[in-house]
Design a protein around this motif. Structure first.
Motif, PDB file in Angstrom:
ATOM      1  N   ARG A  84       0.851  -1.185   0.000  1.00 48.63           N
ATOM      2  CA  ARG A  84       0.000   0.000   0.000  1.00 48.63           C
ATOM      3  C   ARG A  84       0.885   1.233   0.000  1.00 48.63           C
ATOM      4  O   ARG A  84       1.938   1.255   0.617  1.00 48.63           O
ATOM      5  CB  ARG A  84      -0.884   0.041   1.245  1.00 48.63           C
ATOM      6  N   GLY A  85       0.429   2.267  -0.675  1.00 44.60           N
ATOM      7  CA  GLY A  85       1.196   3.504  -0.693  1.00 44.60           C
ATOM      8  C   GLY A  85       0.380   4.652  -1.252  1.00 44.60           C
ATOM      9  O   GLY A  85      -0.822   4.521  -1.506  1.00 44.60           O
ATOM     10  N   ARG A  86       1.065   5.753  -1.459  1.00 45.34           N
ATOM     11  CA  ARG A  86       0.428   6.952  -1.996  1.00 45.34           C
ATOM     12  C   ARG A  86       1.446   7.670  -2.860  1.00 45.34           C
ATOM     13  O   ARG A  86       2.602   7.835  -2.463  1.00 45.34           O
ATOM     14  CB  ARG A  86      -0.024   7.857  -0.845  1.00 45.34           C
ATOM     15  N   VAL A  87       1.019   8.114  -4.036  1.00 41.05           N
ATOM     16  CA  VAL A  87       1.891   8.827  -4.962  1.00 41.05           C
ATOM     17  C   VAL A  87       1.490  10.304  -4.946  1.00 41.05           C
ATOM     18  O   VAL A  87       0.340  10.638  -5.227  1.00 41.05           O
ATOM     19  CB  VAL A  87       1.779   8.250  -6.395  1.00 41.05           C
ATOM     20  N   MET A  88       2.463  11.147  -4.592  1.00 42.30           N
ATOM     21  CA  MET A  88       2.200  12.582  -4.462  1.00 42.30           C
ATOM     22  C   MET A  88       3.256  13.392  -5.208  1.00 42.30           C
ATOM     23  O   MET A  88       4.404  12.974  -5.315  1.00 42.30           O
ATOM     24  CB  MET A  88       2.256  12.990  -2.982  1.00 42.30           C
ATOM     25  N   ASP A  89       2.866  14.565  -5.685  1.00 44.95           N
ATOM     26  CA  ASP A  89       3.804  15.523  -6.260  1.00 44.95           C
ATOM     27  C   ASP A  89       4.495  16.223  -5.091  1.00 44.95           C
ATOM     28  O   ASP A  89       3.835  16.854  -4.262  1.00 44.95           O
ATOM     29  CB  ASP A  89       3.044  16.526  -7.126  1.00 44.95           C
ATOM     30  N   VAL A  90       5.803  16.117  -5.003  1.00 50.04           N
ATOM     31  CA  VAL A  90       6.548  16.694  -3.885  1.00 50.04           C
ATOM     32  C   VAL A  90       6.388  18.214  -3.839  1.00 50.04           C
ATOM     33  O   VAL A  90       6.261  18.805  -2.771  1.00 50.04           O
ATOM     34  CB  VAL A  90       8.049  16.322  -3.978  1.00 50.04           C
ATOM     35  N   ALA A  91       6.364  18.854  -4.991  1.00 49.66           N
ATOM     36  CA  ALA A  91       6.286  20.323  -5.048  1.00 49.66           C
ATOM     37  C   ALA A  91       4.909  20.847  -4.639  1.00 49.66           C
ATOM     38  O   ALA A  91       4.812  21.850  -3.934  1.00 49.66           O
ATOM     39  CB  ALA A  91       6.629  20.809  -6.453  1.00 49.66           C
ATOM     40  N   THR A  92       3.838  20.177  -5.071  1.00 53.67           N
ATOM     41  CA  THR A  92       2.485  20.694  -4.819  1.00 53.67           C
ATOM     42  C   THR A  92       1.760  19.982  -3.686  1.00 53.67           C
ATOM     43  O   THR A  92       0.780  20.509  -3.155  1.00 53.67           O
ATOM     44  CB  THR A  92       1.608  20.565  -6.085  1.00 53.67           C
ATOM     45  N   GLY A  93       2.199  18.788  -3.341  1.00 57.46           N
ATOM     46  CA  GLY A  93       1.511  17.999  -2.327  1.00 57.46           C
ATOM     47  C   GLY A  93       0.235  17.350  -2.832  1.00 57.46           C
ATOM     48  O   GLY A  93      -0.506  16.744  -2.066  1.00 57.46           O
ATOM     49  N   LYS A  94      -0.033  17.457  -4.134  1.00 59.66           N
ATOM     50  CA  LYS A  94      -1.253  16.889  -4.710  1.00 59.66           C
ATOM     51  C   LYS A  94      -1.008  15.448  -5.168  1.00 59.66           C
ATOM     52  O   LYS A  94       0.092  15.098  -5.578  1.00 59.66           O
ATOM     53  CB  LYS A  94      -1.725  17.725  -5.888  1.00 59.66           C
ATOM     54  N   PRO A  95      -2.063  14.619  -5.122  1.00 56.46           N
ATOM     55  CA  PRO A  95      -1.926  13.235  -5.583  1.00 56.46           C
ATOM     56  C   PRO A  95      -1.709  13.177  -7.093  1.00 56.46           C
ATOM     57  O   PRO A  95      -2.110  14.086  -7.822  1.00 56.46           O
ATOM     58  CB  PRO A  95      -3.259  12.597  -5.205  1.00 56.46           C
TER      59      PRO A  95
END
Length: 90
Positions: free
Chosen positions: A13-24
């Motif tokens: 299980r995990g989550r993929v996020m944009d490091v710069a925006t914090g958006k998925p």
């Protein structure tokens, strides 16, 4: 009625996020087991030739069945323009 035995696997299980925006990030998680994984013999559905895939949800979360032991997990973003695939340096 249908009875059958299930062999145990692990759930990654995990989550993929944009490091710069914090958006998925929308995209696909792919899993392939390595041929040297000793658990492969017991799980023919996880052959190295076939990869297993799942999509991230609206929050960038995912769950995918994997075998204990060595394997490869990759991510491909749906927005290839903004999040290009990894490329070998020239």
């Amino acid at each position: 009625k249908l009875d059958f035995k299930l062999k145990p696997v692990a759930i990654l299980r995990g989550r993929v996020m944009d490091v710069a925006t914090g958006k998925p990030i929308d995209g696909a998680i792919q899993y392939s087991v390595l041929t040297k994984n000793p658990n492969l013999a017991e799980h023919r559905n996880f052959s190295f030739a076939n990869f297993h895939e799942c999509r991230t949800d609206q929050d960038g979360r995912y769950e995918i069945a994997v075998l204990p032991g060595e394997g490869i997990v990759t991510f491909n973003a749906a927005d290839h323009q903004r999040y290009p695939r990894a490329a070998k340096d020239r």
